[in-house]
Design a protein around this motif. Structure first.
Motif, PDB file in Angstrom:
ATOM      1  N   ALA A 117      11.792  12.747   8.203  1.00  0.00           N
ATOM      2  CA  ALA A 117      10.603  12.330   7.886  1.00  0.00           C
ATOM      3  C   ALA A 117       9.681  13.491   7.640  1.00  0.00           C
ATOM      4  O   ALA A 117       9.687  14.486   8.083  1.00  0.00           O
ATOM      5  CB  ALA A 117       9.965  11.522   8.997  1.00  0.00           C
ATOM      6  N   SER A 118       8.798  13.212   6.395  1.00  0.00           N
ATOM      7  CA  SER A 118       7.838  14.275   6.120  1.00  0.00           C
ATOM      8  C   SER A 118       6.726  13.674   5.507  1.00  0.00           C
ATOM      9  O   SER A 118       6.736  12.466   4.973  1.00  0.00           O
ATOM     10  CB  SER A 118       8.450  15.497   5.055  1.00  0.00           C
ATOM     11  OG  SER A 118       8.764  14.623   3.918  1.00  0.00           O
ATOM     12  N   GLY A 119       5.470  14.412   5.449  1.00  0.00           N
ATOM     13  CA  GLY A 119       4.180  13.880   4.893  1.00  0.00           C
ATOM     14  C   GLY A 119       3.393  13.279   5.570  1.00  0.00           C
ATOM     15  O   GLY A 119       2.422  12.701   5.212  1.00  0.00           O
ATOM     16  N   PHE A 120       3.649  13.062   7.030  1.00  0.00           N
ATOM     17  CA  PHE A 120       2.855  11.965   7.671  1.00  0.00           C
ATOM     18  C   PHE A 120       3.117  12.474   9.291  1.00  0.00           C
ATOM     19  O   PHE A 120       4.094  13.148   9.729  1.00  0.00           O
ATOM     20  CB  PHE A 120       3.291  10.724   7.792  1.00  0.00           C
ATOM     21  CG  PHE A 120       4.571  10.316   7.938  1.00  0.00           C
ATOM     22  CD1 PHE A 120       5.420  10.177   7.034  1.00  0.00           C
ATOM     23  CD2 PHE A 120       4.783   9.718   9.207  1.00  0.00           C
ATOM     24  CE1 PHE A 120       6.675   9.911   7.193  1.00  0.00           C
ATOM     25  CE2 PHE A 120       6.235   9.410   9.519  1.00  0.00           C
ATOM     26  CZ  PHE A 120       7.271   9.368   8.443  1.00  0.00           C
ATOM     27  N   SER A 121       2.144  12.071  10.182  1.00  0.00           N
ATOM     28  CA  SER A 121       2.288  12.507  11.602  1.00  0.00           C
ATOM     29  C   SER A 121       3.009  11.293  12.320  1.00  0.00           C
ATOM     30  O   SER A 121       2.770  10.196  12.273  1.00  0.00           O
ATOM     31  CB  SER A 121       0.954  12.586  12.002  1.00  0.00           C
ATOM     32  OG  SER A 121       0.932  12.863  13.693  1.00  0.00           O
ATOM     33  N   LEU A 122       3.880  11.543  13.011  1.00  0.00           N
ATOM     34  CA  LEU A 122       4.741  10.742  13.809  1.00  0.00           C
ATOM     35  C   LEU A 122       3.894   9.930  14.974  1.00  0.00           C
ATOM     36  O   LEU A 122       4.149   9.175  15.462  1.00  0.00           O
ATOM     37  CB  LEU A 122       6.215  11.115  14.315  1.00  0.00           C
ATOM     38  CG  LEU A 122       7.209  11.573  13.312  1.00  0.00           C
ATOM     39  CD1 LEU A 122       8.223  12.252  14.081  1.00  0.00           C
ATOM     40  CD2 LEU A 122       7.580  10.080  12.709  1.00  0.00           C
ATOM     41  N   THR A 123       2.724  10.639  15.411  1.00  0.00           N
ATOM     42  CA  THR A 123       1.835  10.186  16.186  1.00  0.00           C
ATOM     43  C   THR A 123       0.926   8.933  15.606  1.00  0.00           C
ATOM     44  O   THR A 123       0.456   8.267  16.399  1.00  0.00           O
ATOM     45  CB  THR A 123       0.846  11.220  16.842  1.00  0.00           C
ATOM     46  OG1 THR A 123       0.047  11.720  15.612  1.00  0.00           O
ATOM     47  CG2 THR A 123       1.720  12.226  17.560  1.00  0.00           C
ATOM     48  N   ASP A 124       0.929   8.945  14.135  1.00  0.00           N
ATOM     49  CA  ASP A 124       0.301   7.820  13.734  1.00  0.00           C
ATOM     50  C   ASP A 124       1.190   6.864  13.174  1.00  0.00           C
ATOM     51  O   ASP A 124       0.730   5.536  13.049  1.00  0.00           O
ATOM     52  CB  ASP A 124      -0.662   8.283  12.577  1.00  0.00           C
ATOM     53  CG  ASP A 124      -1.500   9.247  13.148  1.00  0.00           C
ATOM     54  OD1 ASP A 124      -1.902  10.236  12.253  1.00  0.00           O
ATOM     55  OD2 ASP A 124      -2.165   8.994  14.123  1.00  0.00           O
ATOM     56  N   TYR A 125       2.472   7.139  12.974  1.00  0.00           N
ATOM     57  CA  TYR A 125       3.201   6.075  12.314  1.00  0.00           C
ATOM     58  C   TYR A 125       4.553   5.828  13.092  1.00  0.00           C
ATOM     59  O   TYR A 125       4.991   6.522  13.700  1.00  0.00           O
ATOM     60  CB  TYR A 125       3.850   6.813  10.937  1.00  0.00           C
ATOM     61  CG  TYR A 125       2.806   6.800   9.881  1.00  0.00           C
ATOM     62  CD1 TYR A 125       1.838   7.759   9.915  1.00  0.00           C
ATOM     63  CD2 TYR A 125       3.098   6.230   8.752  1.00  0.00           C
ATOM     64  CE1 TYR A 125       1.020   7.554   8.770  1.00  0.00           C
ATOM     65  CE2 TYR A 125       2.323   6.337   7.740  1.00  0.00           C
ATOM     66  CZ  TYR A 125       1.119   7.113   7.575  1.00  0.00           C
ATOM     67  OH  TYR A 125       0.131   7.163   6.527  1.00  0.00           O
ATOM     68  N   ALA A 126       4.724   4.640  13.076  1.00  0.00           N
ATOM     69  CA  ALA A 126       6.160   3.994  13.584  1.00  0.00           C
ATOM     70  C   ALA A 126       7.378   4.242  12.654  1.00  0.00           C
ATOM     71  O   ALA A 126       6.856   3.915  11.399  1.00  0.00           O
ATOM     72  CB  ALA A 126       6.148   2.628  14.041  1.00  0.00           C
ATOM     73  N   ILE A 127       8.526   4.443  13.194  1.00  0.00           N
ATOM     74  CA  ILE A 127       9.705   4.533  12.227  1.00  0.00           C
ATOM     75  C   ILE A 127      10.624   3.509  12.668  1.00  0.00           C
ATOM     76  O   ILE A 127      10.993   3.276  13.950  1.00  0.00           O
ATOM     77  CB  ILE A 127      10.147   5.944  11.995  1.00  0.00           C
ATOM     78  CG1 ILE A 127       9.208   6.977  11.683  1.00  0.00           C
ATOM     79  CG2 ILE A 127      11.366   5.855  11.365  1.00  0.00           C
ATOM     80  CD1 ILE A 127       9.686   8.367  11.409  1.00  0.00           C
ATOM     81  N   GLY A 128      11.150   2.721  11.737  1.00  0.00           N
ATOM     82  CA  GLY A 128      12.108   1.903  12.078  1.00  0.00           C
ATOM     83  C   GLY A 128      13.422   2.075  11.284  1.00  0.00           C
ATOM     84  O   GLY A 128      13.412   2.534  10.046  1.00  0.00           O
ATOM     85  N   TRP A 129      14.538   1.660  11.666  1.00  0.00           N
ATOM     86  CA  TRP A 129      15.748   1.389  11.100  1.00  0.00           C
ATOM     87  C   TRP A 129      16.168   0.057  10.786  1.00  0.00           C
ATOM     88  O   TRP A 129      15.726  -1.083  11.547  1.00  0.00           O
ATOM     89  CB  TRP A 129      17.061   2.037  11.827  1.00  0.00           C
ATOM     90  CG  TRP A 129      16.995   3.518  11.869  1.00  0.00           C
ATOM     91  CD1 TRP A 129      16.626   4.194  12.955  1.00  0.00           C
ATOM     92  CD2 TRP A 129      17.620   4.234  10.915  1.00  0.00           C
ATOM     93  NE1 TRP A 129      16.928   5.534  12.860  1.00  0.00           N
ATOM     94  CE2 TRP A 129      17.584   5.441  11.248  1.00  0.00           C
ATOM     95  CE3 TRP A 129      18.284   4.011   9.680  1.00  0.00           C
ATOM     96  CZ2 TRP A 129      18.006   6.549  10.528  1.00  0.00           C
ATOM     97  CZ3 TRP A 129      18.645   5.051   8.944  1.00  0.00           C
ATOM     98  CH2 TRP A 129      18.650   6.467   9.209  1.00  0.00           C
ATOM     99  N   PHE A 130      16.433  -0.544   9.564  1.00  0.00           N
ATOM    100  CA  PHE A 130      16.742  -1.665   8.954  1.00  0.00           C
ATOM    101  C   PHE A 130      18.161  -1.744   8.268  1.00  0.00           C
ATOM    102  O   PHE A 130      18.459  -0.783   7.815  1.00  0.00           O
ATOM    103  CB  PHE A 130      15.800  -2.216   7.877  1.00  0.00           C
ATOM    104  CG  PHE A 130      14.457  -2.062   8.585  1.00  0.00           C
ATOM    105  CD1 PHE A 130      13.618  -1.023   8.736  1.00  0.00           C
ATOM    106  CD2 PHE A 130      13.921  -3.341   8.944  1.00  0.00           C
ATOM    107  CE1 PHE A 130      12.429  -1.024   9.456  1.00  0.00           C
ATOM    108  CE2 PHE A 130      12.507  -3.629   9.702  1.00  0.00           C
ATOM    109  CZ  PHE A 130      11.951  -2.252   9.871  1.00  0.00           C
ATOM    110  N   ARG A 131      18.651  -3.078   8.244  1.00  0.00           N
ATOM    111  CA  ARG A 131      20.035  -2.981   7.359  1.00  0.00           C
ATOM    112  C   ARG A 131      20.238  -4.202   6.377  1.00  0.00           C
ATOM    113  O   ARG A 131      19.375  -5.296   7.037  1.00  0.00           O
ATOM    114  CB  ARG A 131      21.112  -2.945   8.385  1.00  0.00           C
ATOM    115  CG  ARG A 131      21.341  -4.121   9.461  1.00  0.00           C
ATOM    116  CD  ARG A 131      22.259  -3.835  10.508  1.00  0.00           C
ATOM    117  NE  ARG A 131      22.391  -5.199  11.496  1.00  0.00           N
ATOM    118  CZ  ARG A 131      23.194  -4.837  12.527  1.00  0.00           C
ATOM    119  NH1 ARG A 131      23.887  -3.998  12.625  1.00  0.00           N
ATOM    120  NH2 ARG A 131      23.162  -6.121  13.080  1.00  0.00           N
TER     121      ARG A 131
END
Length: 126
Positions: A23-37
């Motif tokens: 991940a790049s270009g944003f702060s992980l303290t502000d954004y959630a990240i998910g995995w999908f299929r």
């Protein structure tokens, strides 16, 4: 915002794989990240999500106890997949959304997510 998924491949039932999402270009303290299929002929579904702001992880019932989502200091999000089954076969995507802009916080709903990486194919077959 950029997301780069990798790590897919062919594995036998019962085997393991680890997917990575850089991940790049944003702060992980502000954004959630998910995995999908998404399997052929099926809708995209949420697999796992992580919120560093809330210190929480979320899993679909179908993968609880087998998959683990984590983040390292270099902002790479991992999906460790153990005891893989044929029904886990799909293209896997990582995605992110700004939690400050969310009102619903539906961490496993693909409609919640604004930015997507390219997919990586996971095939579970003997």
């Amino acid at each position: 915002v950029q997301l780069q998924a990798s790590g897919g491949g062919l594995v036998q039932p019962g085997g393991s794989l680890r997917l990575s999402c850089a991940a790049s270009g944003f702060s992980l303290t502000d954004y959630a990240i998910g995995w999908f299929r998404q399997a052929p002929g099926k809708e995209r579904e949420g697999v796992a999500s992580i919120s560093t702001a809330r210190s929480m992880t979320y899993y679909a019932d179908s993968v609880k106890g087998r998959f683990t989502i984590s983040i390292d200091a270099k902002k790479t999000v991992y999906l460790q997949m153990n005891n893989l089954k044929s029904e886990d076969t799909a293209v896997y995507y990582c995605a992110t959304f700004d939690e400050h802009l969310s009102e619903s916080f539906r961490y496993l709903d693909p409609n919640e997510y604004d930015f997507w990486g390219q997919g990586t194919q996971v095939t579970v077959s003997s």
